[in-house]
Design a protein around this motif. Structure first.
Motif, PDB file in Angstrom:
ATOM      1  N   GLN A  20       0.974  -1.067  -0.092  1.00 53.65           N
ATOM      2  CA  GLN A  20      -0.403   0.091  -0.592  1.00 53.65           C
ATOM      3  C   GLN A  20       0.746   1.302   0.367  1.00 53.65           C
ATOM      4  O   GLN A  20       0.057   2.531  -0.778  1.00 53.65           O
ATOM      5  CB  GLN A  20      -1.336   0.206   1.402  1.00 53.65           C
ATOM      6  CG  GLN A  20      -1.747  -1.246   1.103  1.00 53.65           C
ATOM      7  CD  GLN A  20      -3.062  -0.780   2.395  1.00 53.65           C
ATOM      8  OE1 GLN A  20      -3.182   0.019   2.687  1.00 53.65           O
ATOM      9  NE2 GLN A  20      -2.537  -1.758   3.130  1.00 53.65           N
TER      10      GLN A  20
ATOM     11  N   ARG B  31      -3.088   2.418  11.821  1.00 57.88           N
ATOM     12  CA  ARG B  31      -3.602   2.714  10.892  1.00 57.88           C
ATOM     13  C   ARG B  31      -4.784   2.651  10.344  1.00 57.88           C
ATOM     14  O   ARG B  31      -5.939   2.162   9.684  1.00 57.88           O
ATOM     15  CB  ARG B  31      -2.670   1.623   9.480  1.00 57.88           C
ATOM     16  CG  ARG B  31      -1.523   2.882   9.340  1.00 57.88           C
ATOM     17  CD  ARG B  31      -0.840   1.916   8.101  1.00 57.88           C
ATOM     18  NE  ARG B  31      -0.268   1.187   7.438  1.00 57.88           N
ATOM     19  CZ  ARG B  31      -0.155   0.249   6.166  1.00 57.88           C
ATOM     20  NH1 ARG B  31      -0.159   0.724   5.428  1.00 57.88           N
ATOM     21  NH2 ARG B  31      -0.055  -1.045   6.754  1.00 57.88           N
ATOM     22  N   TRP B  32      -4.682   0.971  11.205  1.00 53.07           N
ATOM     23  CA  TRP B  32      -6.191   0.684  11.404  1.00 53.07           C
ATOM     24  C   TRP B  32      -7.267   0.462  12.611  1.00 53.07           C
ATOM     25  O   TRP B  32      -7.542  -0.526  13.408  1.00 53.07           O
ATOM     26  CB  TRP B  32      -5.800  -1.128  11.216  1.00 53.07           C
ATOM     27  CG  TRP B  32      -5.170  -1.289  10.099  1.00 53.07           C
ATOM     28  CD1 TRP B  32      -3.746  -1.702  10.101  1.00 53.07           C
ATOM     29  CD2 TRP B  32      -4.998  -0.560   8.330  1.00 53.07           C
ATOM     30  NE1 TRP B  32      -3.146  -1.767   8.380  1.00 53.07           N
ATOM     31  CE2 TRP B  32      -4.275  -1.547   7.835  1.00 53.07           C
ATOM     32  CE3 TRP B  32      -6.627  -0.163   7.949  1.00 53.07           C
ATOM     33  CZ2 TRP B  32      -4.038  -0.672   6.251  1.00 53.07           C
ATOM     34  CZ3 TRP B  32      -6.370   0.008   6.664  1.00 53.07           C
ATOM     35  CH2 TRP B  32      -4.958  -0.163   5.836  1.00 53.07           C
TER      36      TRP B  32
ATOM     37  N   LYS C 234     -11.337   5.895  15.052  1.00 53.47           N
ATOM     38  CA  LYS C 234     -10.435   5.773  13.866  1.00 53.47           C
ATOM     39  C   LYS C 234      -9.179   6.152  14.416  1.00 53.47           C
ATOM     40  O   LYS C 234      -7.978   5.648  15.268  1.00 53.47           O
ATOM     41  CB  LYS C 234     -10.713   5.815  12.554  1.00 53.47           C
ATOM     42  CG  LYS C 234      -9.261   5.389  11.805  1.00 53.47           C
ATOM     43  CD  LYS C 234      -9.137   5.958  10.121  1.00 53.47           C
ATOM     44  CE  LYS C 234      -8.246   5.919   9.872  1.00 53.47           C
ATOM     45  NZ  LYS C 234      -7.702   3.879   9.308  1.00 53.47           N
TER      46      LYS C 234
ATOM     47  N   ASP D  65     -13.411  -2.789  -0.303  1.00 52.29           N
ATOM     48  CA  ASP D  65     -13.317  -1.719  -1.135  1.00 52.29           C
ATOM     49  C   ASP D  65     -12.919  -0.085  -0.002  1.00 52.29           C
ATOM     50  O   ASP D  65     -13.471   0.818   0.062  1.00 52.29           O
ATOM     51  CB  ASP D  65     -14.519  -1.080  -1.744  1.00 52.29           C
ATOM     52  CG  ASP D  65     -14.699  -1.785  -3.185  1.00 52.29           C
ATOM     53  OD1 ASP D  65     -14.229  -2.151  -2.945  1.00 52.29           O
ATOM     54  OD2 ASP D  65     -16.246  -1.972  -3.818  1.00 52.29           O
ATOM     55  N   HIS D  66     -12.399  -0.490   0.686  1.00 57.48           N
ATOM     56  CA  HIS D  66     -10.994   0.125   1.793  1.00 57.48           C
ATOM     57  C   HIS D  66     -10.442   1.480   0.978  1.00 57.48           C
ATOM     58  O   HIS D  66     -10.396   2.203   2.278  1.00 57.48           O
ATOM     59  CB  HIS D  66     -11.132  -0.904   2.796  1.00 57.48           C
ATOM     60  CG  HIS D  66     -10.974  -0.255   3.846  1.00 57.48           C
ATOM     61  ND1 HIS D  66     -12.103  -0.313   5.297  1.00 57.48           N
ATOM     62  CD2 HIS D  66     -10.452   0.052   4.720  1.00 57.48           C
ATOM     63  CE1 HIS D  66     -11.938   0.628   6.078  1.00 57.48           C
ATOM     64  NE2 HIS D  66     -10.251   0.545   6.348  1.00 57.48           N
ATOM     65  N   THR D  67      -9.308   1.097   0.788  1.00 55.77           N
ATOM     66  CA  THR D  67      -8.766   1.741   0.437  1.00 55.77           C
ATOM     67  C   THR D  67      -8.464   2.340  -1.354  1.00 55.77           C
ATOM     68  O   THR D  67      -8.699   1.634  -1.928  1.00 55.77           O
ATOM     69  CB  THR D  67      -7.618   1.360   1.102  1.00 55.77           C
ATOM     70  OG1 THR D  67      -6.849   2.691   1.284  1.00 55.77           O
ATOM     71  CG2 THR D  67      -6.868   0.712   1.056  1.00 55.77           C
TER      72      THR D  67
ATOM     73  N   VAL E 289      -5.172   2.209  -3.656  1.00 57.02           N
ATOM     74  CA  VAL E 289      -3.565   2.768  -3.522  1.00 57.02           C
ATOM     75  C   VAL E 289      -3.289   2.828  -5.115  1.00 57.02           C
ATOM     76  O   VAL E 289      -4.069   1.504  -6.130  1.00 57.02           O
ATOM     77  CB  VAL E 289      -3.606   0.886  -3.678  1.00 57.02           C
ATOM     78  CG1 VAL E 289      -2.011   1.116  -3.938  1.00 57.02           C
ATOM     79  CG2 VAL E 289      -3.895   1.051  -2.150  1.00 57.02           C
TER      80      VAL E 289
ATOM     81  N   THR F  53      -9.499   0.892  -5.465  1.00 57.77           N
ATOM     82  CA  THR F  53      -9.975   0.649  -4.993  1.00 57.77           C
ATOM     83  C   THR F  53      -9.585  -0.377  -4.448  1.00 57.77           C
ATOM     84  O   THR F  53      -9.701  -1.907  -5.750  1.00 57.77           O
ATOM     85  CB  THR F  53     -11.232   0.649  -5.237  1.00 57.77           C
ATOM     86  OG1 THR F  53     -11.654   1.595  -5.448  1.00 57.77           O
ATOM     87  CG2 THR F  53     -11.871   0.404  -3.375  1.00 57.77           C
ATOM     88  N   LYS F  54      -9.253  -0.823  -2.967  1.00 58.54           N
ATOM     89  CA  LYS F  54      -8.655  -1.804  -2.662  1.00 58.54           C
ATOM     90  C   LYS F  54      -9.891  -2.385  -1.595  1.00 58.54           C
ATOM     91  O   LYS F  54      -9.533  -2.300  -0.985  1.00 58.54           O
ATOM     92  CB  LYS F  54      -7.230  -2.277  -2.573  1.00 58.54           C
ATOM     93  CG  LYS F  54      -6.113  -1.933  -3.454  1.00 58.54           C
ATOM     94  CD  LYS F  54      -5.818  -3.564  -4.439  1.00 58.54           C
ATOM     95  CE  LYS F  54      -4.864  -2.565  -5.515  1.00 58.54           C
ATOM     96  NZ  LYS F  54      -4.861  -3.929  -6.598  1.00 58.54           N
TER      97      LYS F  54
END
Length: 261
Positions: free
Chosen positions: A57, A128-129, A149, A233-235, A237, A241-242
């Motif tokens: 990422q 990050r999570w 978050k 579809d969380h980020t 890169v 969309t990944k």
């Protein structure tokens, strides 16, 4: 040459250079050492190889020498700080608990004694999570809560060294020529068993992979991690969309995971 500092245990020390290292279990010729200032141009080609960066990422593409030097400066500071703490505690009878792992560069030792940097493995605080949390209704289920978050990441970053509630995260890559040999599986096991658990008091570790990254999935499942949540579809890169898969290892809750180490 100085006498080996007992606080370095279980690190070995290269007698020619005084550099500490961990030997990867099951591989006599593969070691993990601290990062070196001359590593930057050596790992640039790996992070510009689509067989590597397609599963990562963070690194920009193209990956420039300035990017390599910036990252190297960051991980060198972590390593140097730990080694300085260990040296300051040289005369302390008990092994101290430290806040990071001082070794991260994976190297192949050639027959003539020269070394080839072939990858890296980092275990750092997970910042990050923070949105991945246990469900209030069922602590065995993980959910996404974006409202917490930033707060959760901040709390995790500020926990005291050795706090068993710290959530750690693995990051890794390996040169394509060395894929498929079980090196990374063994590297994760070695870092966990020999340093993270005994020297950092690590009790919770996460690994986040792109869905479809079968190789990384196997690395962590073989080391006792369990899949806790998929983030569709969380980020984004590099414009794509990944979907992400999150794996977690917990000493307190996983007898199977503990046995795997």
């Amino acid at each position: 040459m100085s006498f080996k500092n007992p606080q370095l245990a279980p690190l070995e020390v290269n007698p020619a250079t005084d550099e500490p290292f961990l030997r990867i279990e099951g591989f006599d010729d593969i070691i993990i050492t601290p990062p070196r200032w001359d590593d930057a141009p050596r790992f640039m080609p790996y992070l510009n190889d689509p067989r590597v960066y397609q599963w990562m990422q963070g690194p920009p593409v193209p990956y420039l020498l300035s990017d390599a030097r910036k990252w190297l400066g960051h991980i060198r500071s972590l390593s140097d700080n730990v080694l300085a703490d260990l040296e300051a505690a040289r005369d302390t009878p008990e092994l101290i608990t430290v806040g990071d792992c001082p070794v991260s560069m994976i190297r192949k030792v050639n027959e003539d004694g020269s070394e080839l940097q072939i990858g890296a493995i980092d275990i750092v605080r997970c910042c990050r999570w923070g949105e991945v949390v246990k469900s209030p209704e069922d602590p065995d289920i993980y959910v996404v809560d974006l409202t917490r978050k930033v707060e959760n990441a901040k709390i995790n970053y500020e926990r005291d060294v050795g706090d068993p509630e710290i959530i750690w995260e693995f990051g890794d890559y390996l040169a394509p020529a060395f894929h498929g040999r079980g090196i990374m599986t063994a590297a994760v096991k070695t870092i966990m068993k020999k340093w993270a658990l005994p020297r950092m008091n690590t009790r919770i570790v996460r690994a986040v992979t792109f869905s479809g990254n079968i190789g990384s999935k196997k690395v962590f499942l073989k080391n006792g991690f369990r899949h806790i949540i998929t983030l569709p579809d969380h980020t984004i890169v590099r414009g794509e969309t990944k979907t992400l898969d999150v794996y977690q290892w917990e000493l307190a809750q996983s007898e199977e995971g503990s046995a795997a180490l």
